[in-house]
Write a protein that holds these residues in place. Structure first.
Motif, PDB file in Angstrom:
ATOM      1  N   ALA A 236      18.379   5.504  -3.177  1.00  8.87           N
ATOM      2  CA  ALA A 236      17.201   5.842  -3.317  1.00  8.87           C
ATOM      3  C   ALA A 236      16.639   5.875  -4.843  1.00  8.87           C
ATOM      4  N   GLY A 237      15.497   5.471  -5.353  1.00  7.98           N
ATOM      5  CA  GLY A 237      15.002   5.409  -6.522  1.00  7.98           C
ATOM      6  C   GLY A 237      15.752   4.515  -7.751  1.00  7.98           C
ATOM      7  N   SER A 238      16.736   3.662  -7.139  1.00  6.87           N
ATOM      8  CA  SER A 238      17.447   3.007  -8.239  1.00  6.87           C
ATOM      9  C   SER A 238      17.526   1.310  -7.987  1.00  6.87           C
ATOM     10  N   THR A 239      18.013   0.409  -8.752  1.00  8.18           N
ATOM     11  CA  THR A 239      18.111  -0.720  -8.533  1.00  8.18           C
ATOM     12  C   THR A 239      19.199  -1.420  -8.896  1.00  8.18           C
TER      13      THR A 239
ATOM     14  N   TYR B  18       0.977  -1.038  -0.058  1.00  5.68           N
ATOM     15  CA  TYR B  18       0.159  -0.060  -0.033  1.00  5.68           C
ATOM     16  C   TYR B  18       0.949   1.214  -0.026  1.00  5.68           C
ATOM     17  N   PRO B  19       1.817   1.791  -0.952  1.00  5.16           N
ATOM     18  CA  PRO B  19       2.531   2.702  -0.778  1.00  5.16           C
ATOM     19  C   PRO B  19       2.021   4.004  -1.088  1.00  5.16           C
ATOM     20  N   THR B  20       2.705   4.987  -0.062  1.00  2.00           N
ATOM     21  CA  THR B  20       2.466   6.410  -0.530  1.00  2.00           C
ATOM     22  C   THR B  20       3.205   6.656  -1.810  1.00  2.00           C
ATOM     23  N   ALA B  21       2.699   8.056  -2.077  1.00  2.00           N
ATOM     24  CA  ALA B  21       3.186   8.396  -3.349  1.00  2.00           C
ATOM     25  C   ALA B  21       4.958   8.526  -3.542  1.00  2.00           C
ATOM     26  N   THR B  22       5.549   8.777  -2.117  1.00  2.00           N
ATOM     27  CA  THR B  22       6.892   8.963  -2.269  1.00  2.00           C
ATOM     28  C   THR B  22       7.751   7.886  -1.913  1.00  2.00           C
ATOM     29  N   PHE B  23       7.079   6.757  -1.587  1.00  3.88           N
ATOM     30  CA  PHE B  23       7.755   5.480  -0.892  1.00  3.88           C
ATOM     31  C   PHE B  23       9.037   5.091  -1.784  1.00  3.88           C
ATOM     32  N   ALA B  24       8.609   4.938  -2.931  1.00  4.32           N
ATOM     33  CA  ALA B  24       9.528   4.159  -4.178  1.00  4.32           C
ATOM     34  C   ALA B  24      10.680   5.130  -4.198  1.00  4.32           C
ATOM     35  N   ALA B  25      10.348   6.456  -4.348  1.00  3.43           N
ATOM     36  CA  ALA B  25      11.645   7.276  -4.572  1.00  3.43           C
ATOM     37  C   ALA B  25      12.701   7.236  -3.509  1.00  3.43           C
ATOM     38  N   SER B  26      12.007   6.832  -2.250  1.00  2.41           N
ATOM     39  CA  SER B  26      12.887   7.154  -0.839  1.00  2.41           C
ATOM     40  C   SER B  26      13.791   5.747  -0.774  1.00  2.41           C
ATOM     41  N   THR B  27      13.316   4.759  -1.384  1.00  2.00           N
ATOM     42  CA  THR B  27      13.938   3.410  -1.222  1.00  2.00           C
ATOM     43  C   THR B  27      14.680   2.882  -2.651  1.00  2.00           C
ATOM     44  N   GLY B  28      15.377   1.837  -2.413  1.00  3.57           N
ATOM     45  CA  GLY B  28      16.057   1.185  -3.697  1.00  3.57           C
ATOM     46  C   GLY B  28      15.552   0.005  -3.747  1.00  3.57           C
ATOM     47  N   SER B  29      16.090  -0.716  -4.561  1.00  2.00           N
ATOM     48  CA  SER B  29      15.824  -2.279  -4.892  1.00  2.00           C
ATOM     49  C   SER B  29      17.261  -3.285  -5.602  1.00  2.00           C
TER      50      SER B  29
ATOM     51  N   ILE C 218      14.025  -1.033   0.029  1.00  6.14           N
ATOM     52  CA  ILE C 218      15.266  -1.029   0.839  1.00  6.14           C
ATOM     53  C   ILE C 218      15.704   0.415   1.096  1.00  6.14           C
ATOM     54  N   PRO C 219      15.900   0.691   2.271  1.00  3.33           N
ATOM     55  CA  PRO C 219      16.560   1.939   2.602  1.00  3.33           C
ATOM     56  C   PRO C 219      17.930   2.090   2.082  1.00  3.33           C
ATOM     57  N   PRO C 220      18.270   3.258   1.590  1.00  3.74           N
ATOM     58  CA  PRO C 220      19.585   3.358   0.820  1.00  3.74           C
ATOM     59  C   PRO C 220      20.772   2.866   2.012  1.00  3.74           C
ATOM     60  N   GLY C 221      21.800   2.300   1.619  1.00 10.21           N
ATOM     61  CA  GLY C 221      22.954   1.701   2.321  1.00 10.21           C
ATOM     62  C   GLY C 221      23.413   0.542   1.551  1.00 10.21           C
ATOM     63  N   ASP C 222      24.447   0.085   2.270  1.00 13.09           N
ATOM     64  CA  ASP C 222      25.242  -1.210   1.871  1.00 13.09           C
ATOM     65  C   ASP C 222      24.764  -2.543   2.524  1.00 13.09           C
ATOM     66  N   TYR C 223      24.681  -3.548   1.754  1.00  6.60           N
ATOM     67  CA  TYR C 223      23.859  -4.598   2.110  1.00  6.60           C
ATOM     68  C   TYR C 223      24.607  -5.864   1.803  1.00  6.60           C
ATOM     69  N   TYR C 224      24.868  -6.877   2.752  1.00  5.45           N
ATOM     70  CA  TYR C 224      24.985  -8.065   2.252  1.00  5.45           C
ATOM     71  C   TYR C 224      23.656  -8.781   1.639  1.00  5.45           C
ATOM     72  N   VAL C 225      23.858  -9.787   0.715  1.00  6.33           N
ATOM     73  CA  VAL C 225      22.713 -10.277   0.235  1.00  6.33           C
ATOM     74  C   VAL C 225      22.954 -12.061   0.243  1.00  6.33           C
ATOM     75  N   TYR C 226      22.053 -12.525   0.681  1.00  8.89           N
ATOM     76  CA  TYR C 226      22.094 -13.845   0.864  1.00  8.89           C
ATOM     77  C   TYR C 226      21.124 -14.688   0.533  1.00  8.89           C
ATOM     78  N   THR C 227      20.828 -15.798   0.072  1.00 14.08           N
ATOM     79  CA  THR C 227      19.746 -16.754  -0.110  1.00 14.08           C
ATOM     80  C   THR C 227      19.754 -18.047   0.800  1.00 14.08           C
ATOM     81  N   GLN C 228      18.736 -18.477   0.961  1.00 13.51           N
ATOM     82  CA  GLN C 228      18.572 -19.671   1.852  1.00 13.51           C
ATOM     83  C   GLN C 228      17.027 -20.355   1.491  1.00 13.51           C
ATOM     84  N   PRO C 229      17.132 -21.572   1.665  1.00 12.14           N
ATOM     85  CA  PRO C 229      15.689 -22.172   1.374  1.00 12.14           C
ATOM     86  C   PRO C 229      14.898 -21.749   2.598  1.00 12.14           C
ATOM     87  N   LEU C 230      13.412 -22.045   2.216  1.00 13.63           N
ATOM     88  CA  LEU C 230      12.404 -22.057   3.387  1.00 13.63           C
ATOM     89  C   LEU C 230      12.709 -23.477   4.184  1.00 13.63           C
TER      90      LEU C 230
END
Lengths: 184, 867
Positions: free
Chosen positions: B340-343, B224-235, B277-289
């Motif tokens: 923010a605003g980028s992938t 349920y995004p507000t108008a500005t949510f996507a622009a303030s976070t990244g993917s 995702i809030p802007p910043g540096d992240y480790y990314v990992y995957t694991q099974p359910l």
């Protein structure tokens, strides 16, 4: 200087004494618990299903061909339950999904620990806890991962259950013998 | 109210509560539908907010309350905790969803509009404590041609009627978090595996003081995004492949060293996208359910995605976890930068096959509390400098049912906030292991993830513990009184209490908190009926709570005394479907308070559009009754704090007439488009069902006849608000010469708007020769900022430059004048042009535009050198 905090000598005693401030536990039922709390225990084959509303909730009612009865509801004028209700389903264009609801497949054989409410609705104990798939001479149920506490509050380990139907029946009947009005 | 329920003697034991939905799942996740065979485009299930007045979904509590409560608990306390849980989701500013308490209702009553029903029903077998069921259309149709989602029609949140089963005390943190979790399900969230509130209780690391994690916030905000949510976070996007084939429903997690963990599940082709995702540096990992548990039909109890033919796509769990790129050692992992605003793209995983996860569903405890009164605390907060035992269990950490630790098992912390002393890792008792953990110095509360590795697998548990800079709050004594009007004040003593500490009385926040010179807190308690005993909890901003810190010490309580039970009446008592109308709610011995009182009418077909609290015993409301509203009698509820007053069958709804006429709310200011009009301003009143010729139809405002025009093309009446019309709510009434009933409505007469007198920067007055540039601190001289109010906080003042909102940093009243200096730092992003229209807004009062001279600095020129 860093101070080492002290663990109680008996972890079990601490669990016994108090409920954890934020204990996150399942009320996982043992086989004996399920045997005692079930109103009936059957080995049955699923032969069909239908969905219907009960109030505002949709249940899918699975028709059972009862092959063996291990526990019958005492003093019941009703016949043994031949239908078991699983929450969720689709009726009149509306679908309800209940996460964690067990799946029963038509044609498949199960041992089912059933509980019938005062309103007459018969369901599987603990969503899926009371459902054992029958594969040949074996019954199977995967292990619990959650922290489980027994009645005294002690943590217990759960294991995958895979045992013969005879062994399961024997354990159930033994539990029921220890309960008034238990075994069939 | 709630007659028949006894108040039982209190006991000191807190309840632990279990969800029926046991499994852990990765990331925020929704009920997902795919169109046909195309599995890369997801369609989630969610409420259609566009069909709801004010985009709010009402929730109702069954008027058949629970049959049994735990010793020391009571129904008013339970209701207050349920309301607090719903309000938790309203606190997400990047989500457009608002949950509104609609009062008590009859279970299974027919209602046309969407809503959420909280019911108490023992038609649940042993082993299940709570269950939430959203209803959706069975036939989702062609998803590619619809609104982009499958609408949730209604959700049913079912608790047991017998709440003594597993001692579900409403004052327990576990109960509250379970309710937050279940409300999350009711609006479309499935489970999360990153220790969020939408995780199951075993791995959940949130607290009553911090009830939502970053993953919860991302989940609800993306749905349920507000108008500005996507622009303030990244993917982050990528794929999880096994031998070149896509892995379905693999968990992919973005984990920062500051504890933020946000995740998603892959599509059947292995593709994934983590948003929010809030802007910043992240480790990314995957694991099974993790594997499906005994009370789960599917892995992690997640309903797998469906296609439009009813087929589903099961999760694949036969692979080993890894960090990007291709390592089980987090110290060797790369970080991915999110802006923010980028992938960040192509964060791909080529996973290795395994039969399933080795270790999963880890439960972490520490033994904490005052000496001799310690208790095991789940996902504990450890103060910097702590060195002590951590106790945990998880499938796969031991060999079978033995006490032998799995060879090669290592449990490490991720990041610098804490360190596990590996040499202490060993078997403790009853299936639990233990080790020693050191909490290092931090300046902010820092969740710490654990990386659990074996010889060939990786399992990560985010927020297994949190390192905090200082100790949490305690409450050692409570004293106070209630006056004859029901105003309750209390003095709290304890440790680490401040004016920023939130104090809860059951589920209701204290109205005000002030710190005394002696360190105690002077607290204005929320209202409750006489005789009510409220359990107190102190909540710190770092996530600690007094209940978590105080171990097994008795719970602090406060007892309310007189007055007698409050009652309600309403005028009018009969309304018509398909109309908007005003209602007056009168209370005897009530404590209505602005911003604290929720009034509901027991039906999602009746929406409260606006409430004016006149005094503690009188409220005026605008409400809308849906055209398809079911006729009948409905219960009116007024809830303030812990006090919930009802008028059973107090409202009757009649079916709509054939040519139903109605004035429509809100009444809008023609100049601003906002629902507040000053005297002299033009009010725009929408209508439905009126004839095109209204000659002979008088319009009155506050009883005085006013001239108006009727625009038949828009069905709106336009009238100037006469001078002398009092500030606040005023009645608008259109009278039919035929005597046809047209319900009156209310609108708000505002004080005159603020006026911008001047603008200046660091170098003096703002003009063409001294334009403002982004980054400049701008000061505005504004008159009449507060209007009729005594005080306005900076957070309620909004400055807009060229349509771009600015953040007000300070307000300073100029002595002996009506001038307030409003300061803000000019942000970038306004449109091209050296003269920008600037306004100041407080509520619905908007200044006339003032010209701000602005310039965008030229980009810096990068000089290159030739060799």
């Amino acid at each position: 200087m860093r101070v080492f905090s002290r663990l109680p000598i008996s972890l079990a005693a601490c669990f016994l004494a108090i409920a954890p401030v934020f204990g996150t536990t399942l009320e996982r039922l043992s086989l004996a618990d399920m045997a005692r709390q079930s109103t009936s225990i059957v080995r049955a084959r699923v032969t069909g299903s239908r969905s219907a509303y009960k109030g505002s909730a949709i249940y899918t009612y699975f028709k059972l061909q009862v092959l063996e009865t291990w526990k019958a509801a005492p003093h019941s004028a009703n016949r043994m339950a031949t239908e078991v209700a699983i929450p969720g389903g689709a009726v009149d264009g509306i679908r309800q999904s209940v996460t964690g609801a067990p799946e029963l497949k038509s044609g498949q054989e199960y041992v089912l620990f059933l509980w019938t409410s005062r309103s007459g609705l018969t369901q599987v104990i603990g969503l899926s806890q009371g459902r054992f798939s029958v594969l040949g001479d074996l019954v199977q149920r995967p292990p619990a991962s959650e922290l489980m506490l027994d009645r005294s509050g002690r943590p217990v380990e759960d294991r995958a259950m895979s045992l013969s139907i005879q062994d399961l029946r024997a354990q159930v009947l033994q539990s029921l013998r220890q309960t008034p009005g238990g075994a069939k | 109210m709630r007659s028949g329920l006894r108040i039982i003697m209190r006991s000191a034991v807190l309840a632990s509560l279990l969800l029926s939905l046991t499994s852990v799942s990765s990331a925020y996740y929704y009920w997902i539908f795919f169109p046909g065979n195309a599995t890369s485009q997801r369609y989630p299930a969610k409420f259609d907010l566009s069909t709801m007045p004010d985009r709010a979904i009402s929730y109702f509590i069954s008027d058949k309350g629970p049959g049994k409560l735990v010793d020391g608990d009571n129904y008013d306390a339970l209701v207050s905790q349920i309301r607090l849980a719903a309000e938790t989701w309203n606190g997400v500013t990047t989500s457009d969803l608002r949950l509104r308490f609609g009062g008590f209702s009859t279970v299974d009553a027919l209602q046309a509009a969407p809503g959420i029903d909280v019911v108490f029903d023992d038609n649940m077998p042993p082993g299940i404590l709570a269950q939430t069921t959203p209803s959706m259309p069975k036939d989702v149709g062609d998803l590619t041609k619809g609104p982009g989602f499958v609408p949730i029609l209604r959700s049913r949140l079912q608790l047991r009627s017998d709440l003594t089963v597993k001692r579900q005390a409403s004052y327990a943190e576990a109960f509250f978090l379970t309710m937050v979790h279940e409300f999350g399900h009711s609006v479309g969230l499935q489970h999360s595996t990153v220790s969020a509130t939408m995780s199951t209780s075993r791995t959940r690391a949130t607290t009553k003081a911090r009830p939502l994690s970053a993953d919860d916030v991302a989940g609800i905000s993306m749905l349920y995004p507000t108008a500005t949510f996507a622009a303030s976070t990244g993917s982050i996007t990528g794929k999880v492949l096994l031998n070149g084939n896509g892995v379905n429903m693999a968990s992919v997690v973005a984990l920062s060293l500051t504890g933020t963990a946000i995740a998603t599940l892959t599509n059947p082709d292995g593709s994934y996208r983590i948003d929010g995702i809030p802007p910043g540096d992240y480790y990314v990992y995957t694991q099974p359910l993790p594997p499906a548990q005994p009370d789960e039909g599917t892995p992690a109890a997640i309903v797998p995605p469906s296609d439009s033919h009813g087929g589903s796509f099961a999760a694949y769990t036969g692979f080993a976890g890894q960090f990007f790129p291709h390592t089980r050692d987090w110290t060797q992992a790369d970080t991915t930068s999110v802006n923010a605003g980028s992938t960040a793209q192509s964060i791909n995983f080529d996973v290795e096959q395994r039969s399933g996860p080795t270790v999963y569903d880890m439960n972490i405890l520490a033994y904490l509390g005052p000496a001799g009164k310690e208790a095991y605390v789940h996902t504990p907060s450890l103060v910097s400098g702590f060195r002590g035992w951590l106790v945990f269990d998880a499938p796969g950490t031991l060999l079978g049912s033995t006490a032998a630790v799995r060879p090669g098992l290592k449990v490490n912390t991720i990041g610098p906030a804490a360190r596990m002393e590996q040499e202490f890792l060993g078997y403790f008792t009853s299936g639990f292991l233990y080790s020693v953990v050191d909490a290092n110095a931090v300046t902010q509360p820092t969740p710490v993830a654990l990386a659990v590795t074996t010889s060939d697998d990786l399992y990560v548990l985010p927020a297994a513990l949190t390192v905090v800079p200082s100790a949490g709050p305690t409450i050692s004594s409570v004293s106070g009184s209630t006056d004859a009007l029901g105003n309750a004040t209390a003095t709290l003593t304890g440790d680490n209490l401040s004016s920023d500490t939130r104090i809860l009385f059951d589920g209701a926040p204290a109205v005000s908190v002030q710190k005394n010179d002696d360190g105690s807190l002077a607290v204005t308690a929320p209202p409750a009926i006489g005789g009510h005993v409220a359990v107190l909890d102190a909540l710190a901003s770092d996530g600690q709570t007094s209940m978590r810190v105080m171990g097994t010490l008795p719970l602090p309580t406060f007892t309310y005394t007189s007055p007698d039970h409050p009652t309600l009446s309403i005028v009018p008592g009969t309304l018509t479907a398909g109309t908007d109308t005003m209602i007056e709610v009168d209370g005897f011995n009530t404590n209505f308070a602005d911003g604290q009182t929720a009034i509901g009418f027991g039906s999602s077909d009746v929406s409260v559009r606006r409430t004016w609290i006149v005094d503690r015993g009188r409220a005026l409301l605008n409400i809308s009754i849906g055209p398809a509203a079911t006729a009948g009698l409905f219960t009116v509820t007024a809830a303030t704090g812990i006090q919930a007053v009802t008028l059973t069958a107090g409202l009757q709804i009649k079916p709509a007439g054939a040519q139903q006429m109605s004035l429509r709310v809100p009444v809008i200011n023609a100049a601003t488009g906002l629902p507040g009009v000053p005297t002299g301003g033009t009010a725009v009143i929408s209508t439905t069902g009126l004839p095109s010729n209204l000659s002979g139809w008088p319009l009155t405002i506050n009883g005085a006849r006013v001239d108006y025009t009727f625009d038949g093309s828009t069905s709106t009446l336009h009238a100037v608000v006469p001078p002398g019309t009092p500030l606040g709510p005023n009645v608008v009434r259109l009278l039919s010469p035929n005597g046809d009933a047209i319900a009156p409505i209310l609108f708000n007469v505002d004080a005159p708007p603020p006026v911008i007198q001047a603008a200046s920067g660091a170098n003096g007055p703002n003009d063409a020769a001294h334009p403002a540039v982004p980054g400049d601190v701008i000061t505005l001289d504004v008159t009449n900022l507060a209007g009729a109010a005594v005080f306005v906080p900076a957070s309620s003042v909004h400055v807009s430059v060229g349509g771009v909102d600015q953040i007000v940093t300070s307000l300073t009243a100029v002595a002996n004048s009506n001038v307030t200096k409003v300061q803000f730092t000019l942000s970038s992003g306004f449109p091209d042009g050296t003269q920008q229209a600037m306004t100041v807004r407080v509520g619905t009062r908007v200044s006339a535009p003032f010209t701000l001279n602005a310039a965008v600095p030229a980009p810096a020129v990068k000089l290159s050198t030739r060799k």
